[in-house]
Design a protein around this motif. Structure first.
Motif, PDB file in Angstrom:
ATOM      1  N   MET A  31       0.642  -1.468   0.022  1.00  0.00           N
ATOM      2  CA  MET A  31       0.363  -0.284   0.148  1.00  0.00           C
ATOM      3  C   MET A  31       0.782   1.251  -0.156  1.00  0.00           C
ATOM      4  SD  MET A  31      -2.683  -1.215   2.643  1.00  0.00           S
ATOM      5  CE  MET A  31      -3.653   0.108   3.024  1.00  0.00           C
ATOM      6  N   ASP A  67     -12.280  -7.742  10.993  1.00  0.00           N
ATOM      7  CA  ASP A  67     -13.249  -6.480  10.906  1.00  0.00           C
ATOM      8  C   ASP A  67     -13.015  -5.233  10.118  1.00  0.00           C
ATOM      9  OD1 ASP A  67     -15.481  -7.610  11.174  1.00  0.00           O
ATOM     10  OD2 ASP A  67     -15.544  -6.675  13.325  1.00  0.00           O
ATOM     11  N   LEU A  68     -11.282  -5.273  10.575  1.00  0.00           N
ATOM     12  CA  LEU A  68     -10.365  -3.853  10.104  1.00  0.00           C
ATOM     13  C   LEU A  68      -9.918  -4.355   9.006  1.00  0.00           C
ATOM     14  CD1 LEU A  68      -8.519  -3.195  13.003  1.00  0.00           C
ATOM     15  CD2 LEU A  68      -9.615  -1.629  12.471  1.00  0.00           C
ATOM     16  N   GLU A  71     -13.051  -4.035   6.187  1.00  0.00           N
ATOM     17  CA  GLU A  71     -13.418  -2.068   6.131  1.00  0.00           C
ATOM     18  C   GLU A  71     -11.940  -1.877   5.060  1.00  0.00           C
ATOM     19  OE1 GLU A  71     -16.610  -1.714   9.188  1.00  0.00           O
ATOM     20  OE2 GLU A  71     -14.426   0.069   9.142  1.00  0.00           O
ATOM     21  N   HIS A  75     -12.041   0.179   1.460  1.00  0.00           N
ATOM     22  CA  HIS A  75     -11.513   2.224   1.366  1.00  0.00           C
ATOM     23  C   HIS A  75     -11.043   1.537   0.864  1.00  0.00           C
ATOM     24  CE1 HIS A  75     -13.792   4.254   3.930  1.00  0.00           C
ATOM     25  NE2 HIS A  75     -13.493   3.058   5.508  1.00  0.00           N
ATOM     26  N   ASN A  80      -9.015   5.358  -0.808  1.00  0.00           N
ATOM     27  CA  ASN A  80      -9.384   6.229  -0.206  1.00  0.00           C
ATOM     28  C   ASN A  80      -8.412   5.328   0.922  1.00  0.00           C
ATOM     29  OD1 ASN A  80     -10.332   8.567   1.863  1.00  0.00           O
ATOM     30  ND2 ASN A  80     -12.534   7.773   2.146  1.00  0.00           N
ATOM     31  N   PHE A  81      -7.018   6.422   0.962  1.00  0.00           N
ATOM     32  CA  PHE A  81      -5.943   5.771   1.540  1.00  0.00           C
ATOM     33  C   PHE A  81      -5.856   5.826   2.819  1.00  0.00           C
ATOM     34  CE2 PHE A  81      -1.487   5.758   2.736  1.00  0.00           C
ATOM     35  CZ  PHE A  81      -1.038   4.691   2.328  1.00  0.00           C
ATOM     36  N   PRO A  82      -6.254   7.525   3.135  1.00  0.00           N
ATOM     37  CA  PRO A  82      -6.221   7.506   4.841  1.00  0.00           C
ATOM     38  C   PRO A  82      -6.792   6.289   5.446  1.00  0.00           C
ATOM     39  CG  PRO A  82      -6.001   9.799   3.349  1.00  0.00           C
ATOM     40  CD  PRO A  82      -6.574   8.384   2.711  1.00  0.00           C
ATOM     41  N   PRO A  83      -8.533   5.920   5.383  1.00  0.00           N
ATOM     42  CA  PRO A  83      -8.963   4.962   6.788  1.00  0.00           C
ATOM     43  C   PRO A  83      -8.227   3.489   6.096  1.00  0.00           C
ATOM     44  CG  PRO A  83     -10.364   6.515   4.533  1.00  0.00           C
ATOM     45  CD  PRO A  83      -9.039   7.241   4.890  1.00  0.00           C
ATOM     46  N   ALA A  86      -5.125   3.444   7.910  1.00  0.00           N
ATOM     47  CA  ALA A  86      -5.512   3.664   9.451  1.00  0.00           C
ATOM     48  C   ALA A  86      -6.585   1.722   9.770  1.00  0.00           C
ATOM     49  CB  ALA A  86      -6.895   4.788  10.065  1.00  0.00           C
ATOM     50  N   ARG A  87      -6.837   1.962   9.060  1.00  0.00           N
ATOM     51  CA  ARG A  87      -7.527   0.756   9.282  1.00  0.00           C
ATOM     52  C   ARG A  87      -6.244  -0.918   9.446  1.00  0.00           C
ATOM     53  NH1 ARG A  87     -11.158   3.612   8.517  1.00  0.00           N
ATOM     54  NH2 ARG A  87     -13.338   3.311   9.202  1.00  0.00           N
ATOM     55  N   ARG A  89      -3.812  -0.483   9.972  1.00  0.00           N
ATOM     56  CA  ARG A  89      -2.303  -0.410  10.886  1.00  0.00           C
ATOM     57  C   ARG A  89      -2.760  -0.976  12.190  1.00  0.00           C
ATOM     58  NH1 ARG A  89      -1.420   5.699   9.488  1.00  0.00           N
ATOM     59  NH2 ARG A  89       0.145   4.526   8.714  1.00  0.00           N
ATOM     60  N   VAL A  90      -3.573  -0.362  12.337  1.00  0.00           N
ATOM     61  CA  VAL A  90      -4.248  -0.965  13.610  1.00  0.00           C
ATOM     62  C   VAL A  90      -4.176  -2.585  13.730  1.00  0.00           C
ATOM     63  CG1 VAL A  90      -6.136  -1.074  15.134  1.00  0.00           C
ATOM     64  CG2 VAL A  90      -5.782   1.471  14.246  1.00  0.00           C
TER      65      VAL A  90
ATOM     66  N   VAL B  13     -15.034   8.412   9.020  1.00  0.00           N
ATOM     67  CA  VAL B  13     -14.246   7.323   8.545  1.00  0.00           C
ATOM     68  C   VAL B  13     -13.419   6.653   9.101  1.00  0.00           C
ATOM     69  CG1 VAL B  13     -14.848   7.357   6.119  1.00  0.00           C
ATOM     70  CG2 VAL B  13     -12.801   8.135   6.410  1.00  0.00           C
ATOM     71  N   LEU B  14     -12.473   7.961   9.438  1.00  0.00           N
ATOM     72  CA  LEU B  14     -11.534   7.467  10.386  1.00  0.00           C
ATOM     73  C   LEU B  14     -11.486   6.969  11.539  1.00  0.00           C
ATOM     74  CD1 LEU B  14      -8.432  10.040   9.474  1.00  0.00           C
ATOM     75  CD2 LEU B  14      -8.255   7.354   9.522  1.00  0.00           C
ATOM     76  N   ALA B  18     -15.157  -0.181  12.028  1.00  0.00           N
ATOM     77  CA  ALA B  18     -14.213  -1.154  12.420  1.00  0.00           C
ATOM     78  C   ALA B  18     -13.638  -0.312  13.383  1.00  0.00           C
ATOM     79  CB  ALA B  18     -13.417  -1.687  11.739  1.00  0.00           C
ATOM     80  N   MET B  19     -13.265   0.721  12.870  1.00  0.00           N
ATOM     81  CA  MET B  19     -12.627   1.764  13.981  1.00  0.00           C
ATOM     82  C   MET B  19     -13.376   2.628  14.881  1.00  0.00           C
ATOM     83  SD  MET B  19      -9.403   2.508  12.351  1.00  0.00           S
ATOM     84  CE  MET B  19      -8.474   3.622  12.963  1.00  0.00           C
ATOM     85  N   ASP B 242      -2.243   9.566  10.016  1.00  0.00           N
ATOM     86  CA  ASP B 242      -3.313  10.336  10.828  1.00  0.00           C
ATOM     87  C   ASP B 242      -3.725  10.231  12.140  1.00  0.00           C
ATOM     88  OD1 ASP B 242      -5.053   8.118  11.561  1.00  0.00           O
ATOM     89  OD2 ASP B 242      -4.363   6.579  10.306  1.00  0.00           O
ATOM     90  N   SER B 245      -5.457   6.247  14.758  1.00  0.00           N
ATOM     91  CA  SER B 245      -4.296   4.786  13.977  1.00  0.00           C
ATOM     92  C   SER B 245      -2.979   5.600  14.677  1.00  0.00           C
ATOM     93  CB  SER B 245      -4.455   4.703  12.886  1.00  0.00           C
ATOM     94  OG  SER B 245      -3.107   4.982  12.542  1.00  0.00           O
ATOM     95  N   HIS B 248      -3.460   5.247  18.657  1.00  0.00           N
ATOM     96  CA  HIS B 248      -3.117   4.437  18.813  1.00  0.00           C
ATOM     97  C   HIS B 248      -2.152   3.434  18.953  1.00  0.00           C
ATOM     98  CE1 HIS B 248      -3.972  -0.306  18.304  1.00  0.00           C
ATOM     99  NE2 HIS B 248      -5.355   0.231  19.380  1.00  0.00           N
TER     100      HIS B 248
END
Lengths: 105, 277
Positions: A31, A67-68, A71, A75, A80-83, A86-87, A89-90, B13-14, B18-19, B242, B245, B248
């Motif tokens: 990514m 789930d992460l 989603e 995205h 839509n790169f940031p969301p 973010a998912r 990365r988490v 959306v962030l 699931a977030m 961002d 995340s 977190h």
């Protein structure tokens, strides 16, 4: 040899989680570098998350990761790169810290 | 460039789907009354296509409860020789959003930087950002060492990219840190590939801070397990990272490493505010 359905010790749990963690590594790098294969590599992460983990003790984590990543892929497909990142990365952080905790038990 | 509506969508959306529970956990971990300070964010445009405006960054900060951010230019396609154009963009954002941003200027050590260094310092920029990968230099290049000396002489903090694609960090940097212990240095991305070596090498150098943006939690676990948390500051690296995340990752790694909750106000705010009150 322990039958595949019965082995659920920490080594087996760790091995299963390490597999998923490795595919996440590759997916996140793909990514970052905008690889044309990023979508299919995220798909590999999703595939690695199929089914219950050994013994089922890590199921709460795995469900969250599913789930992460799902989603995140949606995205990413929408551009839509940031969301998406973010998912991923988490998810990556959660599985890594879970593995560290498992190693310390 | 994203519209204002798109920026609001981005923020939403962030922290949804699931977030949502991830964000709820982050909010529960931020101690009451702590005004979060992001030690690493960008304003402008990059050659890789990413961009962030001052108003876009402010919207993200307000949505996430972040009070201040250190900001500097990206690897701007319009940097020309001296980064003056991108530095002006950062300065304009600083003036348009009083109190939100701490402006750093960016330079290319291989180009003639004297005039831009002087111009930015006189203007009031509060720090210098250097990126060894984008500008293709080593940290022990004599031109770079001279820049560190110029910054140390006027007590100007320097943030260096010490993250993705770095291959030499501690070994070329340590002589400068030892020669100029007064130099206030922020290791962007916590020197992640050499994180344990960096923690050992710079442990005794109080003016070296480790900044956490987009560093993976397993790296941060090693950092939090090895270094006084008073030397670690939160960062996001917007637009590459961002706020939800990265907050977190920092908070989860700190918790896993057994960092006491009493240290969190420092990591999220107080440690960097010692330099930018």
């Amino acid at each position: 040899m322990v039958p595949v359905k019965q082995r659920m010790d920490k080594a087996m749990r760790t091995a299963h989680l390490l597999r998923i963690n490795s595919y996440m590594d590759i997916a996140i790098i793909s990514m970052w570098t905008a690889s044309p294969r990023a979508d299919v590599i995220i798909g590999m992460v999703e595939a690695s998350l199929k089914g219950k983990g050994p013994g089922g003790e890590d199921e709460e984590l795995l469900e969250k990761l599913r789930d992460l990543v799902r989603e995140g892929r949606e995205h990413h497909r929408e551009g839509n790169f940031p969301p998406a990142m973010a998912r991923m990365r988490v998810a990556h952080d959660k599985i890594a810290l879970h593995l560290i905790q498992l190693a310390g038990e | 460039m994203a519209t204002e509506a798109e920026r609001e969508h981005d923020v939403q959306v962030l922290t949804s789907g699931a977030m949502a529970d991830v964000w709820s956990w982050v909010e529960s971990k931020i101690p009451t009354g702590v005004r979060v300070f992001d030690a690493h964010a960008h304003i402008g445009a990059d050659v890789d296509g990413r961009a962030m405006t001052g108003s876009g960054l402010r919207a993200r900060m307000e949505a996430a409860g972040v009070e201040r951010s250190i900001v500097f230019a990206l690897n701007d396609p319009n940097a020309r020789d001296d980064f003056s154009g991108p530095n002006d963009v950062v300065w304009s954002a600083y003036e348009e959003h009083p109190g939100f941003f701490v402006p750093f200027f960016r330079l290319n050590p291989y180009n003639d930087y004297e005039r831009e260094f002087e111009r930015c310092v006189e203007r009031g920029f509060e720090g210098l950002k250097l990126h060894p990968v984008s500008q293709k230099f080593e940290l022990d290049d004599p031109k770079v060492v001279r820049l560190f000396e110029m910054a140390a002489r006027i007590d100007l903090p320097v943030l260096i990219h010490a993250g993705f694609a770095m291959q030499r960090i501690v070994e070329p940097l340590l002589p400068t840190v030892e020669a100029h212990p007064e130099l206030r240095l922020i290791l962007g991305h916590s020197a992640m590939v050499e994180i344990l070596e960096a923690a050992r090498a710079f442990e005794g150098h109080e003016n070296v801070l480790f900044e956490t943006s987009v560093v993976r939690a397993k790296d941060l676990y090693v950092l939090f397990s090895s270094l006084d948390p008073a030397r670690i500051s939160y960062g996001s690296d917007i637009p590459y990272g961002d706020l939800p995340s990265t907050l977190h990752g920092t908070l989860a790694a700190a918790e896993a490493a057994g960092v006491p909750d009493a240290a969190l106000p420092g990591i999220l705010s107080g440690n960097i505010r010692r330099w930018f009150p």
